[in-house]
Write an enzyme that holds these catalytic residues in place. Structure first.
Site, short mmCIF file in Angstrom:
data_model
loop_
_atom_site.label_atom_id
_atom_site.label_comp_id
_atom_site.label_asym_id
_atom_site.label_seq_id
_atom_site.Cartn_x
_atom_site.Cartn_y
_atom_site.Cartn_z
N TRP A 1 0.83 -1.21 0.00
CA TRP A 1 0.00 0.00 0.00
C TRP A 1 0.86 1.26 0.00
CZ3 TRP A 1 -4.07 -1.86 -1.78
CH2 TRP A 1 -4.53 -3.12 -1.39
N ASP B 1 -1.50 6.80 6.46
CA ASP B 1 -2.56 5.86 6.11
C ASP B 1 -2.70 4.92 7.30
OD1 ASP B 1 -4.15 3.80 5.21
OD2 ASP B 1 -2.89 3.28 3.49
N LYS C 1 -12.14 -1.83 8.32
CA LYS C 1 -11.33 -2.70 9.19
C LYS C 1 -11.76 -2.52 10.65
CE LYS C 1 -8.21 -2.89 5.62
NZ LYS C 1 -7.66 -4.03 4.88
#
Length: 355
Positions: free
Chosen positions: A99, A166, A190
């Site tokens: 990511w 992030d 999440k």
């Protein structure tokens, strides 16, 4: 048979959050309309947004001067939207895996990008350490948790330049010093909600400084000024987020989430380290509390699929590792229970006994 959800995302939600959202989907606040069909500008929906924002600010102790907005597009859109709004000349990125690499790729559309540190040479089995942050950066970008490789930075960096993170996989799992960041973003699927909404925490006085004219929808000021209501927001995911924030607060806040995360992960890592069949894939000091990754020891490699089948028969869901790395991954987000972790541990012990 009871199911134990270890999916990496979309992932487990507290049962009461699911049930309360389901009730509102059938009849929102006694209106006779479903939550799925009400107007986002209805008088009784605005309090949902207001309370959700207020709870995020309370739970993370967000200081004055920051806004919380709800957007679409997931963290993947933020990989582009962050540099569009913040990159003036040069940005630095810490490469800790998939990511972080994707975020870095998107940032290159808007200016110079420097890879400040990376653990790619060791296949991301640890976090980069002992690196120097250049002081001429517009910002330093980090990904605090890597869902695929299972590393996590569970502390707030001291950075000489503005810090952007992030936190898709670990937001709300520990206290965070938000004052150290210019922006924090997180796909909510999440630890905060169902898929469909992205939470962005943003420092107001850092907006509007980039030397480019931005499309209306990409300018954070558009959404800050309109309180996330410039366009139709994801109504149901925002409501689910509200219910999840209520649940986190009722459980004792992020301090309680942090304590639970340690208890779950310590129990599971202890079994991974003890069990002759398995081994962890990450250096111990950098192991994620959210995404616990492990593989078969080399001499038992042929037992990988049999164990996956065995665990599935025991009710484990989502324990197969990411397709790019293989092995196993047990995602233990806030709603994961010790019952679920203990069920997986028992499956590992029973499988070991058979082999």
């Amino acid at each position: 048979m009871k199911k134990y959800n270890f999916n990496a995302g979309p992932s487990i939600l507290p049962r009461e959050v699911i049930e309360n959202t389901a009730k509102q989907i059938l009849d929102f606040n006694g209106s006779g309309l479903s939550l799925m069909e009400i107007s986002h500008r209805a008088a009784d929906f605005q309090p949902v947004v207001d309370e959700a924002v207020a709870l995020i600010k309370e739970l993370l102790d967000i200081p004055e001067g920051y806004s919380v907005i709800f957007l679409g597009g997931g963290a993947s859109l933020q990989f582009m939207q962050i540099p569009a709004n913040f990159l003036i000349k040069k940005a630095g990125y810490v490469n800790t895996g998939t990511w972080a690499k994707k975020a870095m790729k998107e940032a290159k559309h808007f200016g110079e990008v420097v890879e400040v540190a990376s653990s790619s040479s060791d296949n991301y089995t640890h976090l980069p350490h002992n690196y120097t942050i250049p002081t001429d950066l517009d910002y330093l970008h980090i990904c605090s948790n890597n869902t695929i490789f299972g590393t996590e930075l569970r502390k707030d960096l001291d950075s000489p330049v503005p810090l952007i993170a992030d936190m898709s996989s670990d937001i709300m799992s520990r206290p965070v010093d938000v004052s150290k960041y210019d922006a924090i973003y997180a796909g909510a699927q999440k630890n905060m909600s169902m898929a469909g909404v992205t939470v962005v925490i943003i420092k107001n006085d850092k907006l509007g400084l980039a030397p480019r004219e931005l499309p209306t929808m990409l300018d954070y000021r558009t959404h800050v000024d309109k309180g996330s209501m410039f366009n139709t927001p994801p109504v149901v995911p925002i409501y689910t987020l509200l219910e999840t924030m209520r649940w986190v607060k009722a459980q004792g806040g992020v301090e309680a989430m942090d304590k639970n995360a340690h208890e779950r992960s310590e129990a599971l890592y202890k079994e991974i380290d003890r069990n002759k069949l398995f081994r962890g894939t990450v250096e111990e000091s950098d192991r994620s509390l959210m995404n616990i990754c492990f593989v078969m020891n080399d001499e038992y490699k042929e037992l990988e699929k049999p164990f996956l089948d065995f665990a599935t028969e025991r009710g484990m869901v989502g324990v197969k590792g990411h397709r790019s790395v293989g092995g196993f991954r047990a995602s233990c987000y806030n709603a994961q229970t010790m019952e679920g972790v203990n069920a997986l541990i028992k499956a590992m012990k029973d499988f070991e006994a058979q082999h």
